[in-house]
Design a protein around this motif. Sequence first.
Motif, PDB file in Angstrom:
ATOM      1  N   ILE A  18       0.850  -1.196   0.000  1.00  0.00           N
ATOM      2  CA  ILE A  18       0.000   0.000   0.000  1.00  0.00           C
ATOM      3  C   ILE A  18       0.878   1.235   0.000  1.00  0.00           C
ATOM      4  O   ILE A  18       1.860   1.299   0.751  1.00  0.00           O
ATOM      5  CB  ILE A  18      -0.916  -0.028   1.232  1.00  0.00           C
ATOM      6  CG1 ILE A  18      -1.873  -1.205   1.084  1.00  0.00           C
ATOM      7  CG2 ILE A  18      -1.682   1.272   1.408  1.00  0.00           C
ATOM      8  CD1 ILE A  18      -2.504  -1.603   2.362  1.00  0.00           C
TER       9      ILE A  18
ATOM     10  N   SER B  94     -14.638  -8.727  -1.445  1.00  0.00           N
ATOM     11  CA  SER B  94     -13.474  -8.810  -2.337  1.00  0.00           C
ATOM     12  C   SER B  94     -13.893  -9.222  -3.759  1.00  0.00           C
ATOM     13  O   SER B  94     -14.968  -9.804  -3.958  1.00  0.00           O
ATOM     14  CB  SER B  94     -12.473  -9.822  -1.782  1.00  0.00           C
ATOM     15  OG  SER B  94     -13.078 -11.093  -1.749  1.00  0.00           O
TER      16      SER B  94
ATOM     17  N   THR C  63      -9.230  -7.955   3.776  1.00  0.00           N
ATOM     18  CA  THR C  63      -7.821  -7.827   3.389  1.00  0.00           C
ATOM     19  C   THR C  63      -7.601  -8.057   1.890  1.00  0.00           C
ATOM     20  O   THR C  63      -6.552  -7.694   1.355  1.00  0.00           O
ATOM     21  CB  THR C  63      -6.922  -8.798   4.189  1.00  0.00           C
ATOM     22  OG1 THR C  63      -7.558 -10.070   4.240  1.00  0.00           O
ATOM     23  CG2 THR C  63      -6.657  -8.285   5.584  1.00  0.00           C
TER      24      THR C  63
ATOM     25  N   GLU D  34     -10.441  -4.029  -2.360  1.00  0.00           N
ATOM     26  CA  GLU D  34      -9.852  -2.726  -2.681  1.00  0.00           C
ATOM     27  C   GLU D  34     -10.198  -1.780  -1.535  1.00  0.00           C
ATOM     28  O   GLU D  34     -11.359  -1.680  -1.124  1.00  0.00           O
ATOM     29  CB  GLU D  34     -10.435  -2.163  -3.990  1.00  0.00           C
ATOM     30  CG  GLU D  34     -10.346  -3.104  -5.187  1.00  0.00           C
ATOM     31  CD  GLU D  34     -11.557  -4.039  -5.310  1.00  0.00           C
ATOM     32  OE1 GLU D  34     -12.171  -4.370  -4.292  1.00  0.00           O
ATOM     33  OE2 GLU D  34     -11.862  -4.440  -6.446  1.00  0.00           O
ATOM     34  N   LEU D  35      -9.196  -1.054  -1.025  1.00  0.00           N
ATOM     35  CA  LEU D  35      -9.427  -0.228   0.162  1.00  0.00           C
ATOM     36  C   LEU D  35     -10.513   0.821  -0.060  1.00  0.00           C
ATOM     37  O   LEU D  35     -11.373   1.034   0.806  1.00  0.00           O
ATOM     38  CB  LEU D  35      -8.123   0.449   0.602  1.00  0.00           C
ATOM     39  CG  LEU D  35      -7.175  -0.448   1.412  1.00  0.00           C
ATOM     40  CD1 LEU D  35      -5.834   0.253   1.607  1.00  0.00           C
ATOM     41  CD2 LEU D  35      -7.785  -0.826   2.749  1.00  0.00           C
TER      42      LEU D  35
ATOM     43  N   TYR E  36       1.497  -5.264   6.312  1.00  0.00           N
ATOM     44  CA  TYR E  36       0.536  -4.963   5.245  1.00  0.00           C
ATOM     45  C   TYR E  36      -0.856  -4.758   5.851  1.00  0.00           C
ATOM     46  O   TYR E  36      -1.577  -3.810   5.512  1.00  0.00           O
ATOM     47  CB  TYR E  36       0.561  -6.125   4.248  1.00  0.00           C
ATOM     48  CG  TYR E  36      -0.460  -6.063   3.143  1.00  0.00           C
ATOM     49  CD1 TYR E  36      -0.460  -5.017   2.222  1.00  0.00           C
ATOM     50  CD2 TYR E  36      -1.424  -7.065   3.007  1.00  0.00           C
ATOM     51  CE1 TYR E  36      -1.402  -4.974   1.203  1.00  0.00           C
ATOM     52  CE2 TYR E  36      -2.363  -7.030   1.992  1.00  0.00           C
ATOM     53  CZ  TYR E  36      -2.344  -5.988   1.094  1.00  0.00           C
ATOM     54  OH  TYR E  36      -3.272  -5.946   0.082  1.00  0.00           O
ATOM     55  N   TYR E  37      -1.221  -5.636   6.788  1.00  0.00           N
ATOM     56  CA  TYR E  37      -2.511  -5.484   7.485  1.00  0.00           C
ATOM     57  C   TYR E  37      -2.523  -4.148   8.240  1.00  0.00           C
ATOM     58  O   TYR E  37      -3.506  -3.397   8.201  1.00  0.00           O
ATOM     59  CB  TYR E  37      -2.712  -6.659   8.439  1.00  0.00           C
ATOM     60  CG  TYR E  37      -4.100  -6.765   9.061  1.00  0.00           C
ATOM     61  CD1 TYR E  37      -5.259  -6.676   8.284  1.00  0.00           C
ATOM     62  CD2 TYR E  37      -4.255  -6.984  10.423  1.00  0.00           C
ATOM     63  CE1 TYR E  37      -6.533  -6.795   8.849  1.00  0.00           C
ATOM     64  CE2 TYR E  37      -5.519  -7.112  11.000  1.00  0.00           C
ATOM     65  CZ  TYR E  37      -6.649  -7.016  10.203  1.00  0.00           C
ATOM     66  OH  TYR E  37      -7.904  -7.137  10.768  1.00  0.00           O
TER      67      TYR E  37
ATOM     68  N   ASP F 188      -0.942  -1.457   7.534  1.00  0.00           N
ATOM     69  CA  ASP F 188      -1.121  -0.374   6.556  1.00  0.00           C
ATOM     70  C   ASP F 188      -2.595  -0.250   6.162  1.00  0.00           C
ATOM     71  O   ASP F 188      -3.136   0.858   6.040  1.00  0.00           O
ATOM     72  CB  ASP F 188      -0.291  -0.649   5.290  1.00  0.00           C
ATOM     73  CG  ASP F 188       1.180  -0.246   5.449  1.00  0.00           C
ATOM     74  OD1 ASP F 188       1.534   0.315   6.503  1.00  0.00           O
ATOM     75  OD2 ASP F 188       1.958  -0.497   4.503  1.00  0.00           O
ATOM     76  N   GLN F 189      -3.237  -1.417   5.949  1.00  0.00           N
ATOM     77  CA  GLN F 189      -4.657  -1.380   5.553  1.00  0.00           C
ATOM     78  C   GLN F 189      -5.502  -0.732   6.658  1.00  0.00           C
ATOM     79  O   GLN F 189      -6.388   0.078   6.394  1.00  0.00           O
ATOM     80  CB  GLN F 189      -5.159  -2.807   5.278  1.00  0.00           C
ATOM     81  CG  GLN F 189      -4.553  -3.422   4.031  1.00  0.00           C
ATOM     82  CD  GLN F 189      -5.006  -4.869   3.845  1.00  0.00           C
ATOM     83  OE1 GLN F 189      -4.942  -5.679   4.765  1.00  0.00           O
ATOM     84  NE2 GLN F 189      -5.462  -5.190   2.652  1.00  0.00           N
TER      85      GLN F 189
ATOM     86  N   TRP G 242      -4.834   2.998   6.872  1.00  0.00           N
ATOM     87  CA  TRP G 242      -5.502   3.692   5.766  1.00  0.00           C
ATOM     88  C   TRP G 242      -6.982   3.909   6.097  1.00  0.00           C
ATOM     89  O   TRP G 242      -7.521   5.020   5.916  1.00  0.00           O
ATOM     90  CB  TRP G 242      -5.350   2.889   4.466  1.00  0.00           C
ATOM     91  CG  TRP G 242      -5.779   3.658   3.252  1.00  0.00           C
ATOM     92  CD1 TRP G 242      -4.987   4.408   2.434  1.00  0.00           C
ATOM     93  CD2 TRP G 242      -7.120   3.770   2.737  1.00  0.00           C
ATOM     94  NE1 TRP G 242      -5.742   4.987   1.437  1.00  0.00           N
ATOM     95  CE2 TRP G 242      -7.060   4.612   1.599  1.00  0.00           C
ATOM     96  CE3 TRP G 242      -8.351   3.249   3.117  1.00  0.00           C
ATOM     97  CZ2 TRP G 242      -8.198   4.938   0.844  1.00  0.00           C
ATOM     98  CZ3 TRP G 242      -9.483   3.584   2.368  1.00  0.00           C
ATOM     99  CH2 TRP G 242      -9.398   4.413   1.247  1.00  0.00           C
TER     100      TRP G 242
END
Length: 560
Positions: A15, A132, A180, A183-184, A221-222, A224-225, A228
């Motif tokens: 991300i 997802s 996860t 798309e954010l 990564y999680y 970061d999600q 965000w």
Amino acid sequence: MLKNPSSKYRPFTPINLPNRQWPMRTITRAPIWMSTDLRDGNQALFEPMNAERKLRMFKMLVEIGFKEIEVAFPSASQTDFDFVRNLIENGHIPDDVTIEVLTQAREDLIRRTFESLQGARRAIVHVYNATSPVFRETVFRTDKAGAKKIATDSARLIKQLADERPETEWVFQYSPETFTATELDFAKDVCDAMTDIWQATPERKVILNLPATVEVGTPNYYADQIEWMHTNLARRDSVIISVHPHNDRGTAVAAAELAVMAGADRIEGCLFGHGERTGNVDLVTLALNLYTQGVDPGLDFSQINSIARTVEDCTQLPVHARHPYAGDLVFTAFSGSHQDAIKKGFAVQQPEALWQVPYLPIDPHDVGRTYDSIIRVNSQSGKGGIAYLLESGYGLAMPRRMQVEFSSAVQRLTDSSGQEVNAEGIWQLFNEEYIAANAPVHYIDHTLDERDGIQHIKLTASIHGVETVLQGKGNGPIDALAHAFGSKFRIHDYEERALGAGAAAKAVAFAELETDGQPGTVYGAGIHDNLVTASILAVISGINRLYQRLGAEAKQSFLL
Ligand SMILES: CC(=O)SCCNC(=O)CCNC(=O)[C@H](O)C(C)(C)COP(=O)(O)OP(=O)(O)OC[C@H]1O[C@@H](n2cnc3c(N)ncnc32)[C@H](O)[C@@H]1OP(=O)(O)O
Ligand SMILES: CC(C)C(=O)C(=O)O
Ligand SMILES: [Mg+2]
């Protein structure tokens, strides 16, 4: 040529979060905990819990201190529906505990879910649909708008059903399942729509649960999600961000911890990591990790053994022997250098001081474990663990060089048996090696008298089966005894101690002997009610052990 099987998989796309904040944060207070042992944990068992087991688990979760407990998927089965009714109708829910129930975003299931909650004081209604791409395309066969509509239609229905039942305090929770892999910006879009319909306010917050339904990336990564979402969600002050990590990559605990650093307020998981596939995040590890950082987790795991046994009984699955904090082996040290360091650490650790015992991240007492289970002895063990077991189990504190000598006897035993030896086995070996070393010299009796400051000893002993009387004199009984044996050996070191305490206490004496022509020293030990007799027995034990090491010629001249 074989095709590289890893070509079947796609890496996650990092991300772009240039100003990420979470790496510099620390966790200074506990998140809101939510146990889903009775739902995600239960749906993943060979045999889901029956009503009796569910109630036992619920009561234990309450005792541990959980204030939010997902108790069922009431529309999935009559057992789950009835369980919710039992909790409500029979007053099993304490005033400070809120039950939560899960439903798919489908009208019939939502209506049935509300039926199950009739009369609840307070309840969290948790609705989910996957967001997802693969779920949109494969499971729902729809597009983004369609997936969002599944969620928002359910949100409107839930709001309406809740408004019709004002006697219950309702809390709404939404999970974009497979978050996860979503798309954010789409996850945010759906979540914002939910908080809009539910009219989230700071006084009446909505829970947005962002699950790692399947763990697809590294824990950062999680994080970061989550950061965000934390930064970009609408009505952030009216939202509780919850995380629900699964453990597919074995990093759920790390993912949950980093997610809290990234802005999550709440964690959903199960005790000992039960749950679908590789499990939900383990709440025991998370809570005790916090505890060992000086943060009160607000959950009570001070009796971890009985909690583990109850969970094993309810789930019919064992807690692994190496499970953090709870496994049978986690407060056990087999290897010598570990045992040595732990023993030294215990010796200096003060009860109220900061915990500093090497190799033990937590004081076993804090989770209801005992020190007895800490040190085990096998062929990898050194003197530290052996000495610790003798001292803690039998009150026998050996001189340091004797610990080294005795550890090779233990090593011989464990090498030949290939098995672990416990404290009792070590005590038995100590007795065989030292206390029972009574040949060729066997003590029968002695008298001592003092004339002009000199001790005179008369020792009656059986030597090679022949009763013999020896006489000697010296500065003290030990000196006189050595003289009685013709001063064929020297007492290099001598120590005496109490063995046990109170009226039952005995004396234990250790004598370290050396003789010319024989390398090194040999220990003897004696135990007796009388200290002087113990010391004479220690020397005789040393003589006998030294004798066994001599060559045939030296043996001839060693004893008179
Ligand atoms: C990640 C998780 O842990 S989610 C929780 C999972 N837990 C459970 O599923 C608990 C046990 N589940 C059950 O007993 C059943 O699945 C029930 C009672 C909930 C539903 O049973 P059924 O109606 O027979 O549906 P089924 O189990 O086959 O689910 C598939 C259907 O649900 C739909 N669906 C799946 N998830 C959702 C969702 N969140 N919202 C709406 N529809 C959904 C699928 O598209 C599919 O619909 P289709 O038959 O029209 O293609
Ligand atoms: C229902 C949801 C939250 C779930 O269990 C998951 O996504 O793992
Ligand atoms: Mg789950």
